[in-house]
Structures are given as C-alpha cells and as structure tokens.
Scaffold this motif. Sequence first.
Motif, PDB file in Angstrom:
ATOM      1  N   VAL A   1     116.278 -15.506  48.980  1.00  0.00           N
ATOM      2  CA  VAL A   1     115.826 -16.224  50.177  1.00  0.00           C
ATOM      3  C   VAL A   1     116.909 -17.213  50.596  1.00  0.00           C
ATOM      4  O   VAL A   1     117.785 -17.570  49.809  1.00  0.00           O
ATOM      5  N   GLY A   2     116.810 -17.648  51.863  1.00  0.00           N
ATOM      6  CA  GLY A   2     117.608 -18.780  52.303  1.00  0.00           C
ATOM      7  C   GLY A   2     116.835 -20.029  51.910  1.00  0.00           C
ATOM      8  O   GLY A   2     115.612 -20.070  52.044  1.00  0.00           O
ATOM      9  N   LEU A   3     117.486 -21.029  51.385  1.00  0.00           N
ATOM     10  CA  LEU A   3     116.793 -22.203  50.853  1.00  0.00           C
ATOM     11  C   LEU A   3     115.939 -22.858  51.935  1.00  0.00           C
ATOM     12  O   LEU A   3     116.404 -23.136  53.033  1.00  0.00           O
ATOM     13  N   SER A   4     114.677 -23.073  51.640  1.00  0.00           N
ATOM     14  CA  SER A   4     113.768 -23.734  52.566  1.00  0.00           C
ATOM     15  C   SER A   4     112.636 -24.365  51.778  1.00  0.00           C
ATOM     16  O   SER A   4     111.930 -23.691  51.034  1.00  0.00           O
ATOM     17  N   GLU A   5     112.470 -25.668  51.954  1.00  0.00           N
ATOM     18  CA  GLU A   5     111.380 -26.360  51.273  1.00  0.00           C
ATOM     19  C   GLU A   5     110.023 -25.950  51.825  1.00  0.00           C
ATOM     20  O   GLU A   5     108.994 -26.194  51.202  1.00  0.00           O
ATOM     21  N   GLU A   6     110.024 -25.316  53.004  1.00  0.00           N
ATOM     22  CA  GLU A   6     108.765 -24.950  53.645  1.00  0.00           C
ATOM     23  C   GLU A   6     108.246 -23.583  53.207  1.00  0.00           C
ATOM     24  O   GLU A   6     107.148 -23.180  53.601  1.00  0.00           O
ATOM     25  N   LEU A   7     109.013 -22.854  52.405  1.00  0.00           N
ATOM     26  CA  LEU A   7     108.594 -21.509  52.015  1.00  0.00           C
ATOM     27  C   LEU A   7     107.216 -21.461  51.350  1.00  0.00           C
ATOM     28  O   LEU A   7     106.397 -20.605  51.704  1.00  0.00           O
ATOM     29  N   PRO A   8     106.910 -22.345  50.364  1.00  0.00           N
ATOM     30  CA  PRO A   8     105.568 -22.296  49.771  1.00  0.00           C
ATOM     31  C   PRO A   8     104.466 -22.491  50.802  1.00  0.00           C
ATOM     32  O   PRO A   8     103.421 -21.827  50.741  1.00  0.00           O
ATOM     33  N   THR A   9     104.698 -23.380  51.752  1.00  0.00           N
ATOM     34  CA  THR A   9     103.699 -23.623  52.796  1.00  0.00           C
ATOM     35  C   THR A   9     103.569 -22.420  53.725  1.00  0.00           C
ATOM     36  O   THR A   9     102.451 -22.004  54.069  1.00  0.00           O
ATOM     37  N   ILE A  10     104.703 -21.853  54.126  1.00  0.00           N
ATOM     38  CA  ILE A  10     104.692 -20.714  55.053  1.00  0.00           C
ATOM     39  C   ILE A  10     103.910 -19.542  54.477  1.00  0.00           C
ATOM     40  O   ILE A  10     102.974 -19.020  55.095  1.00  0.00           O
ATOM     41  N   PHE A  11     104.270 -19.133  53.261  1.00  0.00           N
ATOM     42  CA  PHE A  11     103.612 -17.963  52.679  1.00  0.00           C
ATOM     43  C   PHE A  11     102.219 -18.289  52.163  1.00  0.00           C
ATOM     44  O   PHE A  11     101.345 -17.416  52.133  1.00  0.00           O
ATOM     45  N   GLY A  12     102.001 -19.534  51.786  1.00  0.00           N
ATOM     46  CA  GLY A  12     100.652 -19.948  51.411  1.00  0.00           C
ATOM     47  C   GLY A  12      99.713 -19.853  52.600  1.00  0.00           C
ATOM     48  O   GLY A  12      98.573 -19.372  52.477  1.00  0.00           O
ATOM     49  N   ASN A  13     100.171 -20.289  53.765  1.00  0.00           N
ATOM     50  CA  ASN A  13      99.355 -20.194  54.981  1.00  0.00           C
ATOM     51  C   ASN A  13      99.134 -18.745  55.390  1.00  0.00           C
ATOM     52  O   ASN A  13      98.034 -18.363  55.789  1.00  0.00           O
ATOM     53  N   LEU A  14     100.190 -17.938  55.310  1.00  0.00           N
ATOM     54  CA  LEU A  14     100.049 -16.528  55.685  1.00  0.00           C
ATOM     55  C   LEU A  14      99.079 -15.797  54.761  1.00  0.00           C
ATOM     56  O   LEU A  14      98.317 -14.931  55.212  1.00  0.00           O
ATOM     57  N   SER A  15      99.086 -16.144  53.494  1.00  0.00           N
ATOM     58  CA  SER A  15      98.213 -15.449  52.536  1.00  0.00           C
ATOM     59  C   SER A  15      96.732 -15.704  52.824  1.00  0.00           C
ATOM     60  O   SER A  15      95.871 -14.928  52.397  1.00  0.00           O
ATOM     61  N   LYS A  16      96.434 -16.778  53.560  1.00  0.00           N
ATOM     62  CA  LYS A  16      95.038 -17.050  53.933  1.00  0.00           C
ATOM     63  C   LYS A  16      94.506 -16.020  54.914  1.00  0.00           C
ATOM     64  O   LYS A  16      93.289 -15.866  55.056  1.00  0.00           O
ATOM     65  N   ASP A  17      95.421 -15.321  55.601  1.00  0.00           N
ATOM     66  CA  ASP A  17      95.020 -14.253  56.524  1.00  0.00           C
ATOM     67  C   ASP A  17      94.949 -12.901  55.831  1.00  0.00           C
ATOM     68  O   ASP A  17      94.694 -11.884  56.483  1.00  0.00           O
ATOM     69  N   CYS A  18      95.188 -12.884  54.514  1.00  0.00           N
ATOM     70  CA  CYS A  18      95.234 -11.629  53.760  1.00  0.00           C
ATOM     71  C   CYS A  18      93.961 -11.424  52.950  1.00  0.00           C
ATOM     72  O   CYS A  18      93.198 -12.355  52.710  1.00  0.00           O
TER      73      CYS A  18
END
Length: 429
Positions: free
Chosen positions: A347-364
């Motif tokens: 990945v490209g370093l991003s502190e927001e990654l846990p939040t991004i994929f955590g939010n997306l997983s709520k739609d799964c």
Amino acid sequence: MDDRAHEDENEHVPIDMKKLADSLSGKLETLPPLSGKCSIYRMPEPRRCLNPSQYTPQMVSIGPFHHGKEELKAMEEHKQRYLKCFLQRTKVCMARFLAFIKEREAELLSCYAETIHNLQSDDFVKMVLVDAVFLIEFFLRVYKPDCRTDDDRIFTKTKLFLVIRSDFLLLENQLPLFILNDLLNLAKTATYDDDFFREISLLTITISWFWQDISVFIPIEKELFEIHFSEAAHFLDLLILCLQPSLSGAPIQLKYLNVPGAKELHQAGVKFKVGSSQNLLDIKFEKGIFEIPFIPVFAKTQLLCRNLLAFEWLHDYTPYFNDYIIIIAILITAPKDAELLFENEIVGLSEELPTIFGNLSKDCTWVFDEFLYSGLLADLYIYRKSPWHKWKATLKQNYFNTWATISVMAAVILLLLTATQTVSSLIAL
C-alpha cells in the motif's frame, strides 16, 4: 363460489368502497411489466442515507434517475455543445438518431429497475440522445485531444474534469452501453471525414479513458477489459466483470473467525509480499507468505468501492468484491498494520487506511459457506497454530536485526576466544 354468490356478497359492500375498489383496480391493470433483465438500480434508502454523497452525482446526470435536478442543470448546456460537435462530424441527422432511440425505448426502459416517472416518452428519448452523445464525445476528446475546443471547460478545468469522471462511475448514473455503441456505429455510416472515425469504436475510446483516468483506482488487465466489454451492461458492470478472481478454489465452512491484523500475523511468522498479479482479488497465502497485489488508495476510493459493492449486491453477483473488502479490512485494523504493508510495498502509506476499509466493510456481508478466501483463512489458522513459526519469527525479529546481531556475534566470538585461551592454558600445564 358461483357468480350469484358473488353478486349477493357485493350487495353488502358500500357504494363508496366499490368506487375505491374500481379506482385501485384500474391502477392494477395499468401497471407496467417488470423486466428480469434490469441492471441499473437506485440505491435503497437505508444504505443511501448513511453516505448520501457517495451515490449522488455532483456535476452531471447520466440517465433518468437524477435528470432535471436543479443543482445539475449547469452541465446541460455543456451536453448540448457536445451534441452539436458530434452532429457536425456525421451526415446522419438528429431526427434519425431520435427515431433510432425511439425504436429501442422499451429495451432501454427495461434496463432500469424501477419505472421512470419523471420523464414522458419524448423527453426520455431526448435525454438518452443528449446523455449518450455526451459520453461518446467525452471519450472521443480523451482519445483524440485535437477534438477539444477552446471553450471546453471540462478539459481546461482540471477539478471539473475530476468530479465528472467520478460521476460516471455512480450506481444511479448509468446508461446501457449498447445504446452508446449503436449510436456511434450509426454516426459512422455517413460521415464528412471517413478518416476521423477510422479504427474508432466504443471499445477503443473507452479503453483510452479507462487507462488514462480510471486504472489508477482499479488496476485491471487490458485483456480482461476487452474480453468483458461486449457483455457488460454499463461501466460499473464492466468493472465488476473484470474483478473476478483468477485464483479459484472451493469455499469451505469457516470455523475460525479470529483473524488478527497484519502486524500480529507478522509477529506470528507470516511474511508479506506484494503480489505480481494486476488483479486486486488474487490474494494468496502459501508456505508462510501472504501475497497481496498492490492496493491503490485515493480520495475517491471509498466512492468507487461503495458503488461497486452496491451494484454487486443489487445485481446478485457472486460477492467476490465484497469478500475482498472484508479480508483487506481484517488485515488493516490499525495504523501499525498499514505501516507494515507499506514497508512491503503493498500500500501507499496512509493513516486513514484502517478507517477507509473499516467503513467500507460495514457495507459488506459475511457469507461463511461461500467466502472467497475461506481456504486461505483456514491455512492461515493452521500456520499460526505452530509454535515453531512464532518462535522462529521472534528469534529473527528480536535477535537478528542489525545491532542485535552484532552484539550476539561479538558475545559468541568473545566466548570462543575465552574457551580457546582456557584450553591453551590447560595444554601448557
């Protein structure tokens, strides 16, 4: 019950209820038929209200769902300018294009999952022509930059271009690809400049747009794009069709769901490596190595992923992309997980990654019996159970880093020198 019994029963029904029943019966008789071939959906309100901006066009409406909205009317003039330029290249008149669409109106309407109430027939036909030609002309101007005019603000204003690009990938903002393809082919039947359309097809100009603007968000092999183009209903469908795992295996019943993040897996002896495949879904775990294709993350990642997830769910496809989002969300639960994957160029370093994929997983949705990566998770569980793997990882990570290794080696050398001196002294005696 015979007719006479019906008549007796109806005698006891109040007159006003009979009128109400007749009114309702009339509506039942005029219900339009539903098509089993629909592929363009409106987002269900319970999910839409959680992230409304992720499903709503910001600049341009494509298709009937958002047509006529006040906040999108500014782009209607640009669409008309594009239509004017398009018609100047072909000898086919506007009336012929409109008649062509009118002949396919029923087929076009069947592509939408709900009845179009906001447009009469003629308005619907005009909307399809304007929107379809707008898309074709947009892709032409990507493919042939010399087609752009000096007053084309879409291509001279970068921010405007970026917003419009995102609008093209929304669930509710789609036109069937077949009408774009047919209109372009009709335009090519009689042209003012045959050379202009030489080697141009909807596939060629769409691929050009995709490779210049969209592939950074969703890396897809060009061959897959070409294979699935003819069967795709629209652009989101095309992306989902291309996002099929090339690594297949029969799903198994999951028994163990306690899967730690990437950092904890690393501490248990799992190694991470960027995958060689361009297919995002081709995630592998073999012989202690977790191989994951590079995960691109940008400002519009959540928007694109949410619309892909929604279409996959509403169209009742096998939830491969759903399962991909779930496993990435499992691996990246904290900043330390993202840092580890960054160190391994996944990945490209991003502190927001846990939040991004955590939010997306709520739609799964977890479908345990059919989860794409169930075999991988089972192998991972077995690997983690072995104390040898964890011991070896601990030894390597804690004692064989650069300075620790020097210290250990120095201690061993000192011990050997001491032993040698002791043996020499004994021999001397």
